[in-house]
Scaffold this motif. Structure first.
Motif, PDB file in Angstrom:
ATOM      1  N   LYS A   1       0.711  -1.217   0.084  1.00  0.00           N
ATOM      2  CA  LYS A   1       0.028   0.011  -0.030  1.00  0.00           C
ATOM      3  C   LYS A   1       0.956   1.237   0.017  1.00  0.00           C
ATOM      4  CE  LYS A   1      -3.817   2.372   2.603  1.00  0.00           C
ATOM      5  NZ  LYS A   1      -4.429   2.380   3.755  1.00  0.00           N
ATOM      6  N   PRO A   2       0.793   2.023  -0.908  1.00  0.00           N
ATOM      7  CA  PRO A   2       1.472   3.289  -0.908  1.00  0.00           C
ATOM      8  C   PRO A   2       0.814   4.288   0.116  1.00  0.00           C
ATOM      9  CG  PRO A   2       0.000   3.296  -2.760  1.00  0.00           C
ATOM     10  CD  PRO A   2      -0.268   2.007  -2.216  1.00  0.00           C
ATOM     11  N   GLU A   3       1.799   4.893   0.597  1.00  0.00           N
ATOM     12  CA  GLU A   3       1.645   5.843   1.761  1.00  0.00           C
ATOM     13  C   GLU A   3       1.414   7.296   1.297  1.00  0.00           C
ATOM     14  OE1 GLU A   3       3.887   5.354   5.123  1.00  0.00           O
ATOM     15  OE2 GLU A   3       3.874   3.317   5.165  1.00  0.00           O
ATOM     16  N   GLY A   4       2.082   7.600   0.223  1.00  0.00           N
ATOM     17  CA  GLY A   4       2.209   9.088  -0.205  1.00  0.00           C
ATOM     18  C   GLY A   4       3.248   9.834   0.442  1.00  0.00           C
ATOM     19  N   PRO A   5       3.278  11.230   0.275  1.00  0.00           N
ATOM     20  CA  PRO A   5       4.310  12.151   1.038  1.00  0.00           C
ATOM     21  C   PRO A   5       3.747  12.104   2.524  1.00  0.00           C
ATOM     22  CG  PRO A   5       3.094  13.218  -0.828  1.00  0.00           C
ATOM     23  CD  PRO A   5       2.125  11.820  -0.800  1.00  0.00           C
ATOM     24  N   ALA A   6       4.931  12.482   3.396  1.00  0.00           N
ATOM     25  CA  ALA A   6       4.732  12.537   4.776  1.00  0.00           C
ATOM     26  C   ALA A   6       3.704  13.709   4.987  1.00  0.00           C
ATOM     27  CB  ALA A   6       5.986  12.918   5.226  1.00  0.00           C
ATOM     28  N   GLN A   7       2.819  13.618   6.131  1.00  0.00           N
ATOM     29  CA  GLN A   7       2.180  14.716   6.205  1.00  0.00           C
ATOM     30  C   GLN A   7       2.836  15.932   6.713  1.00  0.00           C
ATOM     31  OE1 GLN A   7      -0.671  14.416   9.382  1.00  0.00           O
ATOM     32  NE2 GLN A   7      -1.632  12.495   8.571  1.00  0.00           N
ATOM     33  N   LYS A   8       4.078  15.880   7.206  1.00  0.00           N
ATOM     34  CA  LYS A   8       4.848  17.041   7.492  1.00  0.00           C
ATOM     35  C   LYS A   8       5.023  17.860   6.040  1.00  0.00           C
ATOM     36  CE  LYS A   8       9.200  14.552   7.895  1.00  0.00           C
ATOM     37  NZ  LYS A   8      10.525  14.509   8.907  1.00  0.00           N
ATOM     38  N   ALA A   9       5.537  16.972   5.039  1.00  0.00           N
ATOM     39  CA  ALA A   9       5.601  17.828   3.739  1.00  0.00           C
ATOM     40  C   ALA A   9       4.390  18.579   3.282  1.00  0.00           C
ATOM     41  CB  ALA A   9       6.251  16.667   2.840  1.00  0.00           C
ATOM     42  N   ILE A  10       3.304  17.841   3.433  1.00  0.00           N
ATOM     43  CA  ILE A  10       2.013  18.284   3.158  1.00  0.00           C
ATOM     44  C   ILE A  10       1.949  19.574   3.844  1.00  0.00           C
ATOM     45  CG2 ILE A  10      -0.526  18.093   2.740  1.00  0.00           C
ATOM     46  CD1 ILE A  10       0.212  15.131   2.443  1.00  0.00           C
ATOM     47  N   ALA A  11       1.899  19.496   5.200  1.00  0.00           N
ATOM     48  CA  ALA A  11       1.533  20.731   6.142  1.00  0.00           C
ATOM     49  C   ALA A  11       2.616  21.899   5.643  1.00  0.00           C
ATOM     50  CB  ALA A  11       1.927  20.546   7.337  1.00  0.00           C
ATOM     51  N   GLN A  12       4.015  21.714   5.457  1.00  0.00           N
ATOM     52  CA  GLN A  12       4.894  22.695   5.150  1.00  0.00           C
ATOM     53  C   GLN A  12       4.477  23.552   3.736  1.00  0.00           C
ATOM     54  OE1 GLN A  12       8.853  21.120   4.391  1.00  0.00           O
ATOM     55  NE2 GLN A  12       9.543  22.938   3.293  1.00  0.00           N
ATOM     56  N   ALA A  13       4.298  22.605   2.837  1.00  0.00           N
ATOM     57  CA  ALA A  13       3.740  23.356   1.505  1.00  0.00           C
ATOM     58  C   ALA A  13       2.368  23.872   1.709  1.00  0.00           C
ATOM     59  CB  ALA A  13       3.605  22.349   0.604  1.00  0.00           C
ATOM     60  N   GLY A  14       1.657  23.684   2.353  1.00  0.00           N
ATOM     61  CA  GLY A  14       0.242  24.128   2.648  1.00  0.00           C
ATOM     62  C   GLY A  14       0.454  25.491   3.397  1.00  0.00           C
ATOM     63  N   MET A  15       1.189  25.515   4.480  1.00  0.00           N
ATOM     64  CA  MET A  15       1.554  26.910   5.377  1.00  0.00           C
ATOM     65  C   MET A  15       2.137  27.775   4.184  1.00  0.00           C
ATOM     66  SD  MET A  15       2.931  25.945   8.950  1.00  0.00           S
ATOM     67  CE  MET A  15       4.207  24.551   8.368  1.00  0.00           C
ATOM     68  N   ASN A  16       3.143  27.459   3.289  1.00  0.00           N
ATOM     69  CA  ASN A  16       3.397  28.247   2.207  1.00  0.00           C
ATOM     70  C   ASN A  16       2.337  28.808   1.366  1.00  0.00           C
ATOM     71  OD1 ASN A  16       6.487  28.825   1.780  1.00  0.00           O
ATOM     72  ND2 ASN A  16       6.610  26.729   1.671  1.00  0.00           N
ATOM     73  N   ALA A  17       1.484  27.812   1.085  1.00  0.00           N
ATOM     74  CA  ALA A  17       0.438  28.257  -0.071  1.00  0.00           C
ATOM     75  C   ALA A  17      -0.319  29.481   0.888  1.00  0.00           C
ATOM     76  CB  ALA A  17      -0.445  27.365  -0.233  1.00  0.00           C
ATOM     77  N   LEU A  18      -0.835  29.048   1.924  1.00  0.00           N
ATOM     78  CA  LEU A  18      -1.796  29.896   2.845  1.00  0.00           C
ATOM     79  C   LEU A  18      -1.240  31.350   2.790  1.00  0.00           C
ATOM     80  CD1 LEU A  18      -3.222  27.495   5.575  1.00  0.00           C
ATOM     81  CD2 LEU A  18      -4.399  28.503   3.401  1.00  0.00           C
ATOM     82  N   ASN A  19       0.217  31.511   2.982  1.00  0.00           N
ATOM     83  CA  ASN A  19       0.590  32.817   3.261  1.00  0.00           C
ATOM     84  C   ASN A  19       0.965  33.540   2.044  1.00  0.00           C
ATOM     85  OD1 ASN A  19       1.308  33.348   6.256  1.00  0.00           O
ATOM     86  ND2 ASN A  19       1.542  31.258   6.124  1.00  0.00           N
ATOM     87  N   ILE A  20       1.085  32.793   1.051  1.00  0.00           N
ATOM     88  CA  ILE A  20       1.455  33.331  -0.165  1.00  0.00           C
ATOM     89  C   ILE A  20       0.146  34.058  -0.782  1.00  0.00           C
ATOM     90  CG2 ILE A  20       1.499  32.753  -2.909  1.00  0.00           C
ATOM     91  CD1 ILE A  20       3.926  30.801  -1.963  1.00  0.00           C
ATOM     92  N   GLU A  21      -0.980  33.315  -0.386  1.00  0.00           N
ATOM     93  CA  GLU A  21      -2.528  33.861  -1.067  1.00  0.00           C
ATOM     94  C   GLU A  21      -2.553  35.028   0.004  1.00  0.00           C
ATOM     95  OE1 GLU A  21      -4.991  29.863  -2.050  1.00  0.00           O
ATOM     96  OE2 GLU A  21      -5.124  30.470  -0.126  1.00  0.00           O
ATOM     97  N   LYS A  22      -2.244  35.160   1.146  1.00  0.00           N
ATOM     98  CA  LYS A  22      -2.658  36.108   2.026  1.00  0.00           C
ATOM     99  C   LYS A  22      -1.615  37.322   1.631  1.00  0.00           C
ATOM    100  CE  LYS A  22      -2.424  35.214   6.213  1.00  0.00           C
ATOM    101  NZ  LYS A  22      -1.953  34.962   7.929  1.00  0.00           N
ATOM    102  N   ALA A  23      -0.762  37.041   1.126  1.00  0.00           N
ATOM    103  CA  ALA A  23       0.101  38.388   0.679  1.00  0.00           C
ATOM    104  C   ALA A  23      -0.286  38.789  -0.688  1.00  0.00           C
ATOM    105  CB  ALA A  23       1.547  38.096   0.691  1.00  0.00           C
ATOM    106  N   ASN A  24      -0.964  37.824  -1.421  1.00  0.00           N
ATOM    107  CA  ASN A  24      -1.234  38.041  -2.899  1.00  0.00           C
ATOM    108  C   ASN A  24      -2.775  37.717  -3.181  1.00  0.00           C
ATOM    109  OD1 ASN A  24       1.716  38.372  -4.181  1.00  0.00           O
ATOM    110  ND2 ASN A  24       1.567  36.721  -2.894  1.00  0.00           N
ATOM    111  N   PRO A  25      -3.586  38.681  -2.927  1.00  0.00           N
ATOM    112  CA  PRO A  25      -4.974  38.479  -3.057  1.00  0.00           C
ATOM    113  C   PRO A  25      -5.486  37.661  -4.508  1.00  0.00           C
ATOM    114  CG  PRO A  25      -4.791  40.394  -2.014  1.00  0.00           C
ATOM    115  CD  PRO A  25      -3.449  39.957  -2.568  1.00  0.00           C
TER     116      PRO A  25
END
Length: 264
Positions: free
Chosen positions: A147-171
């Motif tokens: 069974k594949p596990e996919g990316p680690a949750q911490k990698a997803i969270a890291q990228a997601g925090m980037n995404a949320l803050n990029i959106e905040k700075a760029n409406p």
């Protein structure tokens, strides 16, 4: 033949990278905390916030693996720039407490509208065979699938925090999908690949598309956790030795009995 225990010539690059690793890397926006420490030990992050000297600094082998990963990152980014002209690299973002930068931000008009939103955020992780095989579901030794596990949750969270803050700075930016790439240092052998029906690029790299419904809750939860660390640090205290495991469960770390000790 004489086996040289202290290499003189071959070690030149490794020694240079190790020396370079001794200089702490600043956070993207001068914050106390960094996205790349997602799910990490609160005490360890507190030490870093107070700029304490590490008691277990990176050794030569660690610096070597990190250096190889950096070379691959930079080369892949150069290729992405040629293929997708809209791509922006090392886009920094943060909220005053925590910050980081993404490997690439690419317009969906360029990479494909099937991902939704206006842009996709791409992150790359280089890794050994064990971590890669877990992601894609290989038993490399037996030449079988599990069974594949996919990316680690911490990698997803890291990228997601980037995404949320990029959106905040760029409406005008809306990121619906994260694309997480993985490259392993050792390809699946031709014999095992033939047995398993694995072809071409898939022998050494993988790509996962993470929808917003999956990445946003992980990112929001980690931002809240780090802001709690900041409260401690801002008041002159070290956070507790608490981290999150691969499933996002809270774990208490103990230097005397924990196999997951990571707080120094």
């Amino acid at each position: 033949m004489e086996y040289e225990q202290n290499p003189v010539i071959t070690s030149a690059l490794a020694l240079e990278w190790h020396e370079r690793s001794k200089t702490p890397k600043p956070t993207a926006q001068g914050t106390k905390f960094r996205f790349s420490s997602a799910y990490g030990c609160g005490r360890q992050q507190g030490y870093a916030a107070f700029e304490a000297e590490p008691t277990e600094p990176m050794d030569e082998a660690g610096a070597w693996v990190t250096g190889l990963g950096t070379l691959i990152h930079e080369s892949v980014q150069e290729a992405i720039a040629r293929k997708f002209p809209s791509a922006q690299f090392e886009v920094a973002s943060g909220d005053g407490v925590i910050s980081g930068s993404c490997d690439a931000l690419i317009s969906t008009h360029d990479v494909g509208s099937t991902y939704g939103g206006t842009h996709v955020l791409w992150e790359l992780k280089t890794m050994g065979t064990y971590s890669f095989d877990k992601q894609v579901g290989w038993n490399r030794m037996r030449g079988e699938f599990k069974k594949p596990e996919g990316p680690a949750q911490k990698a997803i969270a890291q990228a997601g925090m980037n995404a949320l803050n990029i959106e905040k700075a760029n409406p005008d930016v809306r990121i619906e999908s994260l694309i997480l790439g993985s490259i392993t240092f050792e390809s699946l052998s031709k014999q095992k690949a033939d047995k398993m029906g694995v072809w071409g690029l898939n022998r050494f790299l993988a790509e996962f598309v993470i929808p917003r419904s999956e990445w946003e809750p992980l990112a929001q939860a980690e931002l809240e956790r780090v802001h709690a660390f900041f409260y401690n640090v801002d008041n002159g205290y070290l956070p507790d030795r608490l981290a999150l495991d691969d499933e996002g469960n809270l774990i208490t770390l103990n230097p005397d009995r924990s196999t997951n000790w990571q707080c120094e």
